[in-house]
Design an enzyme around this catalytic site. Structure first.
Site, mmCIF file in Angstrom:
data_model
loop_
_atom_site.group_PDB
_atom_site.id
_atom_site.type_symbol
_atom_site.label_atom_id
_atom_site.label_comp_id
_atom_site.label_asym_id
_atom_site.label_seq_id
_atom_site.Cartn_x
_atom_site.Cartn_y
_atom_site.Cartn_z
ATOM 1 N N ASP A 50 -0.754 0.169 6.119
ATOM 2 C CA ASP A 50 -1.086 0.834 7.847
ATOM 3 C C ASP A 50 -2.367 0.817 8.308
ATOM 4 O OD1 ASP A 50 -2.125 3.743 7.228
ATOM 5 O OD2 ASP A 50 -2.242 3.153 5.174
ATOM 6 N N ASP A 60 0.740 -1.009 0.065
ATOM 7 C CA ASP A 60 -0.515 0.045 0.069
ATOM 8 C C ASP A 60 1.060 1.441 -0.324
ATOM 9 O OD1 ASP A 60 -2.563 1.557 0.626
ATOM 10 O OD2 ASP A 60 -1.455 1.958 2.255
ATOM 11 N N THR A 118 -2.859 1.090 -4.667
ATOM 12 C CA THR A 118 -3.312 2.308 -4.402
ATOM 13 C C THR A 118 -4.491 2.656 -4.734
ATOM 14 O OG1 THR A 118 -2.300 4.491 -3.324
ATOM 15 C CG2 THR A 118 -1.440 3.912 -5.355
ATOM 16 N N ALA A 119 -5.061 4.047 -4.295
ATOM 17 C CA ALA A 119 -5.897 4.117 -4.819
ATOM 18 C C ALA A 119 -5.557 5.545 -5.099
ATOM 19 C CB ALA A 119 -7.285 4.583 -3.431
ATOM 20 N N ASN A 164 -8.809 -1.148 6.087
ATOM 21 C CA ASN A 164 -9.471 -1.064 4.471
ATOM 22 C C ASN A 164 -9.017 -2.197 3.816
ATOM 23 O OD1 ASN A 164 -12.008 0.959 5.082
ATOM 24 N ND2 ASN A 164 -10.669 2.108 4.844
ATOM 25 N N ASP A 195 0.217 5.262 1.277
ATOM 26 C CA ASP A 195 -0.188 6.192 1.955
ATOM 27 C C ASP A 195 -0.069 5.492 3.144
ATOM 28 O OD1 ASP A 195 -0.984 7.699 -0.188
ATOM 29 O OD2 ASP A 195 -3.578 7.464 -0.154
ATOM 30 N N ASP A 229 -13.092 26.145 -6.131
ATOM 31 C CA ASP A 229 -14.108 25.083 -6.211
ATOM 32 C C ASP A 229 -13.197 24.794 -4.530
ATOM 33 O OD1 ASP A 229 -13.965 24.391 -8.950
ATOM 34 O OD2 ASP A 229 -12.121 25.202 -9.068
ATOM 35 N N LYS A 260 -8.746 -3.531 -3.996
ATOM 36 C CA LYS A 260 -7.240 -3.454 -4.306
ATOM 37 C C LYS A 260 -7.029 -5.308 -3.815
ATOM 38 C CE LYS A 260 -5.284 0.234 -1.648
ATOM 39 N NZ LYS A 260 -4.435 0.701 -0.602
#
Length: 316
Positions: free
Chosen positions: A244, A69, A176-177, A247, A71, A97, A221
Site C-alpha cells: 500500500d 506487505d 513487514t517492519a 516506501n 500493514d 511511558d 525490505k
C-alpha cells in the site's frame, strides 16, 4: 363525366401531411439505436478476437512466489498498533511511558520525515518494552493478541489474492517492519508460507533490547526479498509483490508483477505512471485514510498504547 374532363382523379389518395416533430424524433431515435447497436456488435467482436491475458498466477511455476506487505495491505491498520494495545492491556509498560511514546508518535505525524535520531529514539523505546522478556512469552501473547485485535481486520480481497498464489502451488511470504515473531504468527494463521520481519536480538531465548541490523523498512525490505529469492531459487521476474505504501517501491520494483493495494497517493501516482496494477478494498472514509505512517516504524507501538489508555478512560 363533365365536358372537357379527360380523367376523374377522385380515387387518388390525398397527399399525406408533412412529417411532424414527433415523427422526426422517432426516425432519428431509430437511426441512433441502429448505429449504437452496430457499434456494440463491432466492439464485442473486437474483444473476442483480442488475445486473452495470460493466466496469473501461473499454476506450477516453481520459480515464482508472492511477497505481501502487512500493514494496510493484508490487514487494516498497523500490526504494531494492535500489538501495542495487547501489551498495554497485559501491563508490559506503564502510563509514565506514554508521554514519551505519544510525543514520538506525534512527531512522526507532524514532521512526516524519517529523521535518523528520532527513528533511533522510537526504536529504543519500543525495544525497551520487551527487553528481558522471553521470546516464547511474546509468541504466546502474540497468538492471543491476533485473536483479540487482528483477525477481523484482514482484508478479504488481499487474502483472496494470497490464496490464488497458494492454489497455484506458489509460496507466499509476508514482508513487514513488524517483529518477525508477530509476522510469523499472522502468516501461520492465514495459512501462508512464512514471514520476513524485523529481527530483535535474543540471547538464550531472552530479548536483549537490541535489533539485528535495522527495522525491515523501505530498501531493507527489497534486500530481504532479494536474499530470500536467491536462497529459494526464485526468478524475481516471475514473482509478485503487493503493498500500500510508496516506501515499498524498492520491493515492488524488484518483481515482474507489482501490485498497489489500497495505495497511498504517492504509490498510486507511481503505479499509474509505470502501468502497475491497482486494487483498492477500502470504501468511503476508509479509502481516505493512509493509516499509521510507515515512517513511524516500531513507533506505531506508542499509538497502540495511547489508544488503549483512551479506551480505558472512556470506560471509567
Amino acid at each position: 363525366m363533365p365536358s372537357g374532363a379527360l380523367f376523374d382523379l377522385g380515387w387518388i389518395p390525398r397527399r399525406r401531411r408533412p412529417a411532424t416533430a414527433r415523427s422526426v424524433l422517432a426516425g432519428e431515435a431509430a437511426a441512433e439505436a441502429a448505429r449504437k447497436t452496430s457499434q456494440e456488435v463491432e466492439e464485442a467482436q473486437a474483444v473476442e478476437e483480442a488475445p486473452t491475458e495470460p493466466e496469473f498466477p501461473v499454476v506450477g511455476d516453481t520459480a515464482a512466489a508472492a511477497f505481501f506487505d502487512l500493514d494496510n495491505t493484508v490487514m487494516q491498520g498497523a500490526a504494531l498498533f494492535h500489538f501495542g494495545r495487547g501489551l498495554y492491556k497485559r501491563h508490559f509498560f506503564h502510563k509514565r511511558d506514554l508521554a514519551r511514546f505519544a510525543w514520538q508518535q506525534i512527531y512522526f505525524r507532524l514532521a512526516g520525515s524519517e529523521n535518523p535520531e528520532h527513528m533511533a529514539d522510537v526504536r529504543n523505546s519500543a525495544l525497551s518494552i520487551v527487553q528481558g522478556h522471553r521470546v516464547s512469552e511474546l509468541m504466546s501473547i502474540g497468538e492471543e493478541i491476533y485473536d483479540e485485535y487482528m483477525a477481523e481486520r484482514v482484508w478479504p480481497g488481499t487474502r483472496a489474492l494470497a490464496q490464488a498464489h497458494l492454489d497455484a502451488g506458489q509460496k507466499v511470504w509476508l514482508v513487514t517492519a513488524a517483529p518477525v515473531e508477530t509476522a510469523t504468527i499472522i502468516a501461520r494463521r492465514l495459512g501462508l508460507t512464512g514471514a520476513l520481519g524485523t529481527v530483535a536480538e535474543s540471547v538464550g531465548g531472552i530479548y536483549t533490547g537490541k535489533l539485528v541490523g535495522e527495522p525491515l523498512h523501505g530498501p531493507a525490505k527489497a534486500e530481504a526479498v532479494r536474499a530470500l529469492a536467491a536462497a529459494e531459487g526464485l526468478d524475481l521476474s516471475h514473482c509478485a509483490a503487493y503493498s500500500d505504501s510508496a516506501n515499498d517501491i524498492p520491493m515492488l520494483s524488484l518483481v515482474g508483477h507489482p501490485y498497489a493495494i489500497n495505495p497511498d497517493s504517492r504509490l498510486r501516482k507511481h503505479a499509474r505512471a509505470h502501468g502497475w496494477r491497482l486494487r483498492d478494498y477500502r470504501t468511503g472514509r476508509k479509502a481516505a485514510k493512509i493509516g499509521i505512517p510507515a515512517a513511524a516504524g516500531v513507533g506505531a507501538l506508542a499509538g497502540g498504547a495511547a489508544a488503549a489508555v483512551a479506551l480505558q478512560r472512556r470506560r471509567r
